[in-house]
Design an enzyme around this catalytic site. Structure first.
Site, PDB file in Angstrom:
ATOM      1  N   GLU B  52       0.816  -1.218   0.000  1.00  0.00           N
ATOM      2  CA  GLU B  52       0.000   0.000   0.000  1.00  0.00           C
ATOM      3  C   GLU B  52       0.848   1.266   0.000  1.00  0.00           C
ATOM      4  O   GLU B  52       0.402   2.315  -0.472  1.00  0.00           O
ATOM      5  CB  GLU B  52      -0.952   0.004   1.204  1.00  0.00           C
ATOM      6  CG  GLU B  52      -2.086  -1.029   1.094  1.00  0.00           C
ATOM      7  CD  GLU B  52      -1.704  -2.412   1.598  1.00  0.00           C
ATOM      8  OE1 GLU B  52      -0.501  -2.657   1.875  1.00  0.00           O
ATOM      9  OE2 GLU B  52      -2.607  -3.258   1.728  1.00  0.00           O
ATOM     10  N   PHE B 114     -11.119  -7.502  14.195  1.00  0.00           N
ATOM     11  CA  PHE B 114     -10.066  -7.965  13.291  1.00  0.00           C
ATOM     12  C   PHE B 114      -9.776  -6.894  12.240  1.00  0.00           C
ATOM     13  O   PHE B 114     -10.684  -6.362  11.614  1.00  0.00           O
ATOM     14  CB  PHE B 114     -10.498  -9.273  12.612  1.00  0.00           C
ATOM     15  CG  PHE B 114      -9.479  -9.766  11.626  1.00  0.00           C
ATOM     16  CD1 PHE B 114      -8.198 -10.120  12.055  1.00  0.00           C
ATOM     17  CD2 PHE B 114      -9.766  -9.844  10.270  1.00  0.00           C
ATOM     18  CE1 PHE B 114      -7.247 -10.557  11.150  1.00  0.00           C
ATOM     19  CE2 PHE B 114      -8.808 -10.280   9.355  1.00  0.00           C
ATOM     20  CZ  PHE B 114      -7.545 -10.640   9.799  1.00  0.00           C
ATOM     21  N   GLN B 115      -8.508  -6.589  12.073  1.00  0.00           N
ATOM     22  CA  GLN B 115      -8.036  -5.569  11.127  1.00  0.00           C
ATOM     23  C   GLN B 115      -8.660  -4.200  11.373  1.00  0.00           C
ATOM     24  O   GLN B 115      -8.844  -3.417  10.444  1.00  0.00           O
ATOM     25  CB  GLN B 115      -8.254  -6.030   9.680  1.00  0.00           C
ATOM     26  CG  GLN B 115      -7.378  -7.232   9.360  1.00  0.00           C
ATOM     27  CD  GLN B 115      -7.200  -7.492   7.887  1.00  0.00           C
ATOM     28  OE1 GLN B 115      -8.086  -7.236   7.083  1.00  0.00           O
ATOM     29  NE2 GLN B 115      -6.040  -8.016   7.529  1.00  0.00           N
ATOM     30  N   LYS B 164     -17.437  -0.963   6.495  1.00  0.00           N
ATOM     31  CA  LYS B 164     -17.948  -1.910   5.505  1.00  0.00           C
ATOM     32  C   LYS B 164     -19.477  -1.879   5.415  1.00  0.00           C
ATOM     33  O   LYS B 164     -20.033  -2.013   4.324  1.00  0.00           O
ATOM     34  CB  LYS B 164     -17.464  -3.314   5.868  1.00  0.00           C
ATOM     35  CG  LYS B 164     -17.638  -4.310   4.738  1.00  0.00           C
ATOM     36  CD  LYS B 164     -16.944  -5.621   5.024  1.00  0.00           C
ATOM     37  CE  LYS B 164     -17.118  -6.577   3.849  1.00  0.00           C
ATOM     38  NZ  LYS B 164     -16.479  -7.877   4.113  1.00  0.00           N
ATOM     39  N   MET B 482      24.679   8.449   1.027  1.00  0.00           N
ATOM     40  CA  MET B 482      24.439   9.688   1.765  1.00  0.00           C
ATOM     41  C   MET B 482      24.703   9.490   3.254  1.00  0.00           C
ATOM     42  O   MET B 482      25.219  10.386   3.925  1.00  0.00           O
ATOM     43  CB  MET B 482      23.005  10.167   1.524  1.00  0.00           C
ATOM     44  CG  MET B 482      22.756  11.588   1.990  1.00  0.00           C
ATOM     45  SD  MET B 482      23.908  12.768   1.260  1.00  0.00           S
ATOM     46  CE  MET B 482      22.954  13.390  -0.113  1.00  0.00           C
TER      47      MET B 482
HETATM   48  C1  LIG Z   1      12.790   5.128   4.556  1.00  0.00           C
HETATM   49  C2  LIG Z   1      14.081   5.781   4.852  1.00  0.00           C
HETATM   50  N1  LIG Z   1      14.934   5.206   5.747  1.00  0.00           N
HETATM   51  C3  LIG Z   1      16.130   5.785   6.006  1.00  0.00           C
HETATM   52  C4  LIG Z   1      16.499   6.948   5.397  1.00  0.00           C
HETATM   53  C5  LIG Z   1      17.840   7.606   5.714  1.00  0.00           C
HETATM   54  N2  LIG Z   1      18.675   7.625   4.488  1.00  0.00           N
HETATM   55  C6  LIG Z   1      18.791   8.721   3.724  1.00  0.00           C
HETATM   56  S1  LIG Z   1      19.729   8.467   2.360  1.00  0.00           S
HETATM   57  C7  LIG Z   1      20.048   6.878   2.817  1.00  0.00           C
HETATM   58  C8  LIG Z   1      20.919   5.999   1.981  1.00  0.00           C
HETATM   59  C9  LIG Z   1      20.380   5.786   0.624  1.00  0.00           C
HETATM   60  O1  LIG Z   1      21.205   4.836  -0.022  1.00  0.00           O
HETATM   61  P1  LIG Z   1      21.057   4.582  -1.559  1.00  0.00           P
HETATM   62  O2  LIG Z   1      19.646   4.375  -1.907  1.00  0.00           O
HETATM   63  O3  LIG Z   1      22.002   3.490  -1.942  1.00  0.00           O
HETATM   64  O4  LIG Z   1      21.487   5.962  -2.189  1.00  0.00           O
HETATM   65  P2  LIG Z   1      22.941   6.640  -2.308  1.00  0.00           P
HETATM   66  O5  LIG Z   1      23.014   7.676  -1.225  1.00  0.00           O
HETATM   67  O6  LIG Z   1      23.970   5.576  -2.142  1.00  0.00           O
HETATM   68  O7  LIG Z   1      22.941   7.245  -3.653  1.00  0.00           O
HETATM   69  C10 LIG Z   1      19.416   6.574   4.025  1.00  0.00           C
HETATM   70  C11 LIG Z   1      19.506   5.291   4.722  1.00  0.00           C
HETATM   71  C12 LIG Z   1      15.573   7.519   4.493  1.00  0.00           C
HETATM   72  N3  LIG Z   1      15.816   8.674   3.871  1.00  0.00           N
HETATM   73  N4  LIG Z   1      14.394   6.903   4.227  1.00  0.00           N
END
Ligand SMILES: Cc1ncc(C[n+]2csc(CCOP(=O)(O)OP(=O)(O)O)c2C)c(N)n1
Ligand SMILES: [Mg+2]
Lengths: 180, 588
Positions: B52, B114-115, B164, B482
């Site tokens: 979802e 439920f749910q 529902k 990042m």
């Molecule tokens: C759902 C979620 N969890 C954690 C983060 C924290 N976060 C930001 S960038 C990143 C790494 C992303 O890695 P990748 O997709 O390989 O991209 P890259 O920076 O290597 O280009 C994380 C863990 C986030 N933004 N979103």
């Protein structure tokens, strides 16, 4: 590089906090109070007092009076964030409009005998508090007025056998003939 | 027009009356009556997602690339909770979404059935508004109001929770009316006096700058057209936030590139040094302002926004104008034409000369290599080789997202779908699904990170089912790049859990999903591989193996001012370790 700082958590609050009373006219529908309170909780705003009641039955409108405090920029935010809620019809910062009438009602239960009981009744008269329930061992006083008056009365009852207090919170309205 | 029908039929009728052609959803017990109606018609196309969250992101991509409201249908309990990330994302980026959730029957609400979950309670802070419908006769009004609220003013997600029993119950359906909403009527026209003052300020400015954002995109193509007209009339420089890319063409000489944490040297320095900032449809977010007490210290600030609460939230402005961007821009153009202002040409010339010096710093330069693909190079090539195609770009979140923003140039609005406010990894793939549904013949590319894309990878299966030839272009550095970059900045390069060991074989994964897998490992193979990706009319996962240690520059370290940028080509390890102060470290 001196004086680092910034982004939201580090913002140095140079502005002094102020206390404001706002009234919020809302549709009286389920969940509307939760929206207002959730906004305050979620954005970290203070609620010092909050009262709510349907004031226009035909139109299903409720009036919320909220007393809040914060620096001027936050106060401005609070008003505009409230205005953003869909069921909100109008928000008025009564403090900005100037010198609103603010009143509260309190019910104060005092238990005691003899000298203290006489003293409590004497003070109640001076504060124009009504006795709304009593026995040989207790009084319940009803007092209305500005918050400072209620605070003062409660403080005086403290040594005279104060048992408990129920307060309505502040209701407020602007002076003069105009609507909010 | 008023007709009797069941609640479930009302849902379909309301969607038809609202002009909805596609919905993204996933069935379950509490929405079965609506699904049953869906099966008995073929006007409305339902796209079955695999999660979802994906449904909401797909609807976001659909909405952002078309300007229409995106529609989602999910079941109660886990269906609703799974949608929460998408709803929050849509709220942060002001994307119009109507999300219909099933609920347990009214008599069971509050019984831990439920749910059952408190959908309106859970989604209250992550929607613009939400409704629980307990009376079938109120359903059609609520549905139409939901669309109105979602798309009017500052757009956002709206949830309609339908128990529902209400879906089965019969009641009166009422169609669209043009009666005014009783409390929600955002103003679209700006105050004429304020507009006149703005033009006054613009006429006198010596170092003016337009700072624009996603509000221009949300306002519609007319806003972009008028922005172009006004900017060209004035001759002033313009920068934009991540969300606003494409509103003004990147090829235009007045364009300074994106601003903010990973914005260009010229855009950020211009923000810092301008004497007049004309902010239109942007919100002074912390990624933009950097250190707030050092943010554009010498400028007079004009702020045009449809949301009054965005004004003076983070930065105190001098001239607020509440209104819709397209309307206010038109007013500004008219006022400018009427006034025919005499500009301070000499001062503006000096300003442009200063900007050109900053431009000459060439802040996006990076060291190209023959042996490994630099991530920036990969995006430059992707950009170059997709010219002449009708391209839509989505992204995940991370370094690749910022490189995409820096190196992919957008000429038109609605071509760039990215998760800005919430920064949701996993946004890009399902968003690309939604974009491709709306634009079946266009080239839709998700510029992805290998970590992000695994969060919603299952939507490849959706792409396969509906023959959606999306391209997942993975900038694969094996790191959460990042995160690794911040660990270098803040934590002495201790890479705690930012390396993904045991990544899947993305080529095989593509094949498992009935798509096509392509891999490029050397710069020499890149162009042919990209051409191949474009040629294939199937979903593609492109595993672009890039330099594992590249970092994203320029960068304003958190807690710093715009004129304290780290630049990519001369940054040393020591600079990186010292870049963020103790106080800056607590910021995200
Ligand atoms: C759902 C979620 N969890 C954690 C983060 C924290 N976060 C930001 S960038 C990143 C790494 C992303 O890695 P990748 O997709 O390989 O991209 P890259 O920076 O290597 O280009 C994380 C863990 C986030 N933004 N979103
Ligand atoms: Mg990565």
């Amino acid at each position: 590089m001196a004086q680092p700082g910034s982004a939201y958590p580090l913002e140095k609050k140079e502005q002094r906090p102020e206390t404001h009373t706002m009234t919020v006219l809302v549709d009286n529908e389920p969940g509307v109070l939760a929206r207002v309170i959730g906004l305050f909780a979620g954005r970290g705003y203070n609620i010092e007092s909050l009262t709510v009641s349907e004031t226009e039955h035909e139109a299903h409108l409720s009036r919320i009076t909220v007393v809040t405090s914060g620096p001027p920029m936050v106060i401005e935010q609070i008003q505009h964030q409230l205005e953003r809620l869909i069921p909100v019809h109008a928000v008025t910062d009564l403090t900005v409009k100037g010198n609103p009438l603010e009143r509260e009602l309190a019910m104060i239960k005092v238990a005691g005998k003899g000298e203290k009981r006489v003293e409590a009744l004497r003070l109640a008269e001076a504060f124009r508090a009504d006795v709304i329930d009593s026995s040989t061992g207790h009084f319940i006083f009803q007092v209305t007025g500005e918050q400072s008056k209620i605070e003062e009365f409660i403080a005086l009852m403290q040594p005279l056998g104060l048992v408990e207090v129920a307060r309505t919170g502040l209701a407020a309205i602007s002076r003069g003939p105009e609507r909010m | 027009m008023s007709r009797e029908m069941t609640g479930a039929q009302m849902v379909l009728q309301a969607l038809a009356d609202q002009g909805v052609d596609h919905i993204f959803g996933y069935p379950g017990g509490a929405v079965l009556p609506i699904y049953d109606e869906l099966a008995q018609q073929d006007r409305l196309k339902h796209i079955l997602v695999r999660h979802e969250q994906g449904a909401v992101h797909a609807a976001e991509g659909y909405a952002r690339s078309t300007g229409k409201v995106g529609v989602v249908l999910v079941t109660s309990g886990p269906g609703a909770t799974n949608a929460v990330t998408g709803l929050t994302d849509a709220l942060m980026d002001s994307i119009p979404i109507v999300c219909i959730t099933g609920q347990v029957p009214t008599h069971l609400i509050g019984n831990d059935a439920f749910q059952e979950c408190d959908t309106v309670g859970i989604t209250r802070p992550c929607t613009k508004h939400n409704y629980l419908v307990k009376d079938v006769n109120a359903l059609s009004r609520v549905l139409h109001e939901a669309f109105y609220v979602a798309r009017t003013g500052r757009p956002g997600p709206v949830v309609v929770d339908i128990p529902k029993d209400i879906q089965f119950a019969r009641g009166e359906y009422t169609g669209l009316t043009n009666s005014q909403h009783k409390s929600y009527n955002p103003r679209v026209k700006g105050d004429e006096r304020a507009v006149a003052q703005a033009i006054e300020l613009m006429a006198k400015a010596k170092r003016p700058l337009f700072y624009t954002g996603g509000g221009i995109i949300n306002s519609g193509p007319l806003a972009s057209a008028r922005l172009r007209e006004l900017v060209r009339m004035t001759g002033f420089p313009i920068t934009s936030t991540l969300m606003g890319l494409g509103a003004f063409p990147a090829s235009d000489p007045q364009w300074l590139g994106m601003l903010g944490m990973h914005g260009t040297y010229e855009a950020n320095n211009a923000m810092h040094d301008c004497d007049l900032m004309i902010c239109i449809g942007a919100r002074f977010d912390d990624r933009i302002t950097g250190r707030i007490d050092a943010f554009s210290p010498g400028s007079t600030k004009i702020h045009v926004d449809i949301d009054r609460s965005s004004i003076n939230k983070n930065v105190k402005v001098d001239l607020p104008i509440v209104g819709d961007c397209a309307h206010v821009l038109e007013q500004m153009i008219d006022a400018w034409k009427a006034k025919k202002p005499k500009l301070d040409r000499a001062a503006l010339k000096v300003w442009w000369a200063e900007i050109d010096r900053w431009r000459a710093r060439n802040c996006l330069s990076y060291r190209k290599r023959d042996d490994v693909i630099m991530p920036q190079y990969a995006i430059e090539r992707l950009y170059a080789l997709t010219r002449g195609h009708d391209v839509y770009i989505t992204t995940e979140v991370g370094q690749h997202q910022m490189w995409a923003a820096q190196f992919f140039k957008f000429e038109e609005p609605n071509r760039w779908m990215t998760s800005g406010g919430l920064g949701t990894m996993g946004y890009g793939l399902p968003s690309a699904v939604g974009v491709q549904v709306a634009h079946p013949d266009s080239l839709v590319i998700d510029i992805a990170g290998e970590a992000s894309v695994l969060m919603t990878m299952q939507e490849m299966s959706t792409a396969a089912q509906y023959d959606l030839p999306i391209k997942i272009f993975i900038i694969n550095n094996e790191y959460m790049g990042m995160v690794r970059q911040w660990q270098e900045l803040l934590h002495g390069g201790r890479y705690s859990h930012s390396y993904t060991a045991a990544l899947p074989d993305f080529v095989k994964l593509a094949e498992a999903y009935q798509g096509v897998g392509i891999r490029a490992e050397k710069p020499s193979e890149l162009d042919d591989a990209i051409r191949e990706m474009i040629r294939v009319k199937k979903p593609v996962i492109f595993d672009c193996r890039v330099d594992k240690h590249a970092n994203c520059f320029p960068m304003i370290p958190s807690g710093e001012a715009h004129n304290h940028m780290l630049m990519g080509d001369d940054v040393t390890g020591e600079d990186i370790e010292k870049a963020i102060t103790e106080e800056g470290k607590v910021m995200v």
